[in-house]
Write a protein that holds these residues in place. Sequence first.
Motif, PDB file in Angstrom:
ATOM      1  N   ARG A 171     -61.270   1.107  27.431  1.00  0.00           N
ATOM      2  CA  ARG A 171     -60.696   1.365  26.109  1.00  0.00           C
ATOM      3  C   ARG A 171     -59.478   0.494  25.886  1.00  0.00           C
ATOM      4  O   ARG A 171     -58.782   0.129  26.832  1.00  0.00           O
ATOM      5  N   GLY A 172     -59.211   0.193  24.618  1.00  0.00           N
ATOM      6  CA  GLY A 172     -58.008  -0.538  24.252  1.00  0.00           C
ATOM      7  C   GLY A 172     -57.117   0.313  23.378  1.00  0.00           C
ATOM      8  O   GLY A 172     -56.701   1.405  23.758  1.00  0.00           O
ATOM      9  N   THR A 173     -56.852  -0.137  22.165  1.00  0.00           N
ATOM     10  CA  THR A 173     -56.026   0.598  21.203  1.00  0.00           C
ATOM     11  C   THR A 173     -56.780   1.809  20.668  1.00  0.00           C
ATOM     12  O   THR A 173     -57.976   1.720  20.385  1.00  0.00           O
ATOM     13  N   THR A 174     -56.075   2.922  20.514  1.00  0.00           N
ATOM     14  CA  THR A 174     -56.685   4.117  19.921  1.00  0.00           C
ATOM     15  C   THR A 174     -55.733   4.696  18.881  1.00  0.00           C
ATOM     16  O   THR A 174     -54.561   4.952  19.184  1.00  0.00           O
ATOM     17  N   ALA A 175     -56.229   4.892  17.662  1.00  0.00           N
ATOM     18  CA  ALA A 175     -55.407   5.434  16.578  1.00  0.00           C
ATOM     19  C   ALA A 175     -56.130   6.631  15.964  1.00  0.00           C
ATOM     20  O   ALA A 175     -56.862   6.491  14.973  1.00  0.00           O
ATOM     21  N   PRO A 176     -55.947   7.839  16.528  1.00  0.00           N
ATOM     22  CA  PRO A 176     -56.580   9.034  15.949  1.00  0.00           C
ATOM     23  C   PRO A 176     -55.808   9.542  14.740  1.00  0.00           C
ATOM     24  O   PRO A 176     -54.610   9.270  14.580  1.00  0.00           O
ATOM     25  N   ARG A 177     -56.491  10.272  13.886  1.00  0.00           N
ATOM     26  CA  ARG A 177     -55.823  10.892  12.747  1.00  0.00           C
ATOM     27  C   ARG A 177     -54.929  12.027  13.248  1.00  0.00           C
ATOM     28  O   ARG A 177     -55.394  12.903  13.990  1.00  0.00           O
ATOM     29  N   PRO A 178     -53.682  12.066  12.831  1.00  0.00           N
ATOM     30  CA  PRO A 178     -52.780  13.100  13.330  1.00  0.00           C
ATOM     31  C   PRO A 178     -53.035  14.477  12.719  1.00  0.00           C
ATOM     32  O   PRO A 178     -52.584  15.503  13.256  1.00  0.00           O
ATOM     33  N   GLU A 179     -53.747  14.497  11.590  1.00  0.00           N
ATOM     34  CA  GLU A 179     -54.038  15.760  10.901  1.00  0.00           C
ATOM     35  C   GLU A 179     -55.282  15.562  10.051  1.00  0.00           C
ATOM     36  O   GLU A 179     -55.783  14.433   9.898  1.00  0.00           O
ATOM     37  N   ASP A 180     -55.809  16.649   9.519  1.00  0.00           N
ATOM     38  CA  ASP A 180     -56.942  16.537   8.610  1.00  0.00           C
ATOM     39  C   ASP A 180     -56.553  15.670   7.413  1.00  0.00           C
ATOM     40  O   ASP A 180     -55.474  15.835   6.833  1.00  0.00           O
ATOM     41  N   MET A 181     -57.452  14.758   7.050  1.00  0.00           N
ATOM     42  CA  MET A 181     -57.211  13.866   5.914  1.00  0.00           C
ATOM     43  C   MET A 181     -58.463  13.867   5.063  1.00  0.00           C
ATOM     44  O   MET A 181     -59.403  13.099   5.308  1.00  0.00           O
ATOM     45  N   GLY A 182     -58.506  14.780   4.072  1.00  0.00           N
ATOM     46  CA  GLY A 182     -59.716  14.945   3.280  1.00  0.00           C
ATOM     47  C   GLY A 182     -60.844  15.439   4.179  1.00  0.00           C
ATOM     48  O   GLY A 182     -60.652  16.348   5.004  1.00  0.00           O
ATOM     49  N   PRO A 183     -62.037  14.821   4.089  1.00  0.00           N
ATOM     50  CA  PRO A 183     -63.145  15.269   4.934  1.00  0.00           C
ATOM     51  C   PRO A 183     -63.014  14.825   6.396  1.00  0.00           C
ATOM     52  O   PRO A 183     -63.753  15.309   7.264  1.00  0.00           O
ATOM     53  N   ASP A 184     -62.080  13.916   6.690  1.00  0.00           N
ATOM     54  CA  ASP A 184     -61.887  13.436   8.057  1.00  0.00           C
ATOM     55  C   ASP A 184     -60.962  14.384   8.811  1.00  0.00           C
ATOM     56  O   ASP A 184     -59.853  14.680   8.370  1.00  0.00           O
ATOM     57  N   LYS A 185     -61.426  14.823   9.971  1.00  0.00           N
ATOM     58  CA  LYS A 185     -60.703  15.822  10.736  1.00  0.00           C
ATOM     59  C   LYS A 185     -59.667  15.198  11.663  1.00  0.00           C
ATOM     60  O   LYS A 185     -59.811  14.051  12.105  1.00  0.00           O
ATOM     61  N   ALA A 186     -58.645  15.978  11.964  1.00  0.00           N
ATOM     62  CA  ALA A 186     -57.623  15.537  12.911  1.00  0.00           C
ATOM     63  C   ALA A 186     -58.286  15.163  14.237  1.00  0.00           C
ATOM     64  O   ALA A 186     -59.207  15.846  14.707  1.00  0.00           O
ATOM     65  N   GLY A 187     -57.834  14.070  14.821  1.00  0.00           N
ATOM     66  CA  GLY A 187     -58.379  13.622  16.106  1.00  0.00           C
ATOM     67  C   GLY A 187     -59.494  12.614  15.982  1.00  0.00           C
ATOM     68  O   GLY A 187     -59.800  11.905  16.951  1.00  0.00           O
ATOM     69  N   THR A 188     -60.152  12.552  14.810  1.00  0.00           N
ATOM     70  CA  THR A 188     -61.165  11.507  14.628  1.00  0.00           C
ATOM     71  C   THR A 188     -60.458  10.160  14.488  1.00  0.00           C
ATOM     72  O   THR A 188     -59.265  10.086  14.192  1.00  0.00           O
ATOM     73  N   LEU A 189     -61.187   9.099  14.690  1.00  0.00           N
ATOM     74  CA  LEU A 189     -60.554   7.797  14.846  1.00  0.00           C
ATOM     75  C   LEU A 189     -60.428   7.029  13.538  1.00  0.00           C
ATOM     76  O   LEU A 189     -61.425   6.732  12.877  1.00  0.00           O
ATOM     77  N   MET A 190     -59.192   6.721  13.183  1.00  0.00           N
ATOM     78  CA  MET A 190     -58.966   5.785  12.093  1.00  0.00           C
ATOM     79  C   MET A 190     -59.376   4.385  12.543  1.00  0.00           C
ATOM     80  O   MET A 190     -59.949   3.614  11.778  1.00  0.00           O
ATOM     81  N   TYR A 191     -59.076   4.085  13.806  1.00  0.00           N
ATOM     82  CA  TYR A 191     -59.437   2.793  14.382  1.00  0.00           C
ATOM     83  C   TYR A 191     -59.231   2.871  15.888  1.00  0.00           C
ATOM     84  O   TYR A 191     -58.297   3.514  16.369  1.00  0.00           O
ATOM     85  N   ALA A 192     -60.116   2.210  16.614  1.00  0.00           N
ATOM     86  CA  ALA A 192     -59.941   2.047  18.057  1.00  0.00           C
ATOM     87  C   ALA A 192     -60.760   0.839  18.486  1.00  0.00           C
ATOM     88  O   ALA A 192     -61.710   0.442  17.800  1.00  0.00           O
ATOM     89  N   ASP A 193     -60.380   0.244  19.603  1.00  0.00           N
ATOM     90  CA  ASP A 193     -61.201  -0.843  20.119  1.00  0.00           C
ATOM     91  C   ASP A 193     -61.447  -0.661  21.608  1.00  0.00           C
ATOM     92  O   ASP A 193     -60.782   0.138  22.276  1.00  0.00           O
ATOM     93  N   PHE A 194     -62.432  -1.375  22.114  1.00  0.00           N
ATOM     94  CA  PHE A 194     -62.823  -1.255  23.513  1.00  0.00           C
ATOM     95  C   PHE A 194     -63.484  -2.554  23.959  1.00  0.00           C
ATOM     96  O   PHE A 194     -63.928  -3.360  23.128  1.00  0.00           O
ATOM     97  N   TYR A 195     -63.531  -2.749  25.271  1.00  0.00           N
ATOM     98  CA  TYR A 195     -63.980  -4.009  25.848  1.00  0.00           C
ATOM     99  C   TYR A 195     -65.206  -3.746  26.712  1.00  0.00           C
ATOM    100  O   TYR A 195     -65.166  -2.925  27.633  1.00  0.00           O
ATOM    101  N   VAL A 196     -66.309  -4.429  26.403  1.00  0.00           N
ATOM    102  CA  VAL A 196     -67.533  -4.318  27.203  1.00  0.00           C
ATOM    103  C   VAL A 196     -68.202  -5.685  27.268  1.00  0.00           C
ATOM    104  O   VAL A 196     -68.252  -6.420  26.275  1.00  0.00           O
ATOM    105  N   ASN A 197     -68.712  -6.028  28.447  1.00  0.00           N
ATOM    106  CA  ASN A 197     -69.512  -7.242  28.616  1.00  0.00           C
ATOM    107  C   ASN A 197     -68.820  -8.498  28.074  1.00  0.00           C
ATOM    108  O   ASN A 197     -69.426  -9.330  27.410  1.00  0.00           O
ATOM    109  N   GLY A 198     -67.531  -8.617  28.359  1.00  0.00           N
ATOM    110  CA  GLY A 198     -66.786  -9.779  27.914  1.00  0.00           C
ATOM    111  C   GLY A 198     -66.516  -9.823  26.431  1.00  0.00           C
ATOM    112  O   GLY A 198     -66.153 -10.866  25.887  1.00  0.00           O
TER     113      GLY A 198
END
Length: 301
Positions: A171-198
């Motif tokens: 895993r790289g950067t992780t930016a979860p939602r700090p609270e419920d934002m409309g239909p998107d629940k707290a803890g779901t990812l606004m953005y994140a990145d990860f590294y696989v297979n180069g």
Amino acid sequence: MAVIKPHIWFDQDKAKEAAEFYTSLMPGSAVDYVNHFPGPGVECEIVEFTLAGQPFLGISAGQGLKIDPSISFMINFDPSRDPDAAKRIDEVWNKLTEGGNIMMPLDRYPFSERYGWVADKYGVSWQLILTNPTGEERPVIVPCMMFTGDVAGDAGKAMDFYCSVFKDGKRGTTAPRPEDMGPDKAGTLMYADFYVNGTWLAAMDSAHPHGFAFSDAVSLLIPCETQEEIDHYWSALTEGGKPGQCGWLKDKYGVSWQVASTVMFDALKNGNREQVESVLKVFMSMTKVDAGALQQAYDKA
């Protein structure tokens, strides 16, 4: 280790045109090869190209599948690497928006001084961002998956799954939602990145009603040197998912992958027409790819 290649299915006769357009946008870009081969009732065109160091494959094979934003491509404009990044993001934006559809205007947002999201004239989605990087450097191009509809909220689980499938996954950067934002629940990812297979990939959740989902129009291709690699990725990614023909599959989150043999692409790049047709005839009969059978067809033609 061969990096993961995004594979884009364009409308008839548009693959080469699109590749030439994209490679004109940024340095470190080139069309690597173009080839044609017979398909079911249509002449198919395949093109491999590199955009700012990231390899892509494009195909035109009859009417294209509908490309949507479920997989987009983040373009990082990093002022620490390019002092003209602020100028360059505007230049690339202007070219990509010509004949396209702006989804988020190029503007200032809480997460970036300059960001915009556009679907270009071929339907391919791009997110342009002026980055302020911290920690490990990211490449210019990062394919980004949007988990929506039935899989909204699954981006984090999907990333952990992919990191377990590939030996070098992290895993790289992780930016979860700090609270419920409309239909998107707290803890779901606004953005994140990860590294696989180069390869750096990104993921985000969106529970809004977008009306699209992952499809074969944009898939992720894993070039495999050995049958052992093919067997591993095929077994892991089809678990809970759905196998398809010619090395295509959908994983348990609906993302389309191709578990491919480098023999196929050696034939397409370097083979004569007889060799290409021989390899393709064998290839079209496969579900999981058999690298040995492809090599035999290539050698005997």
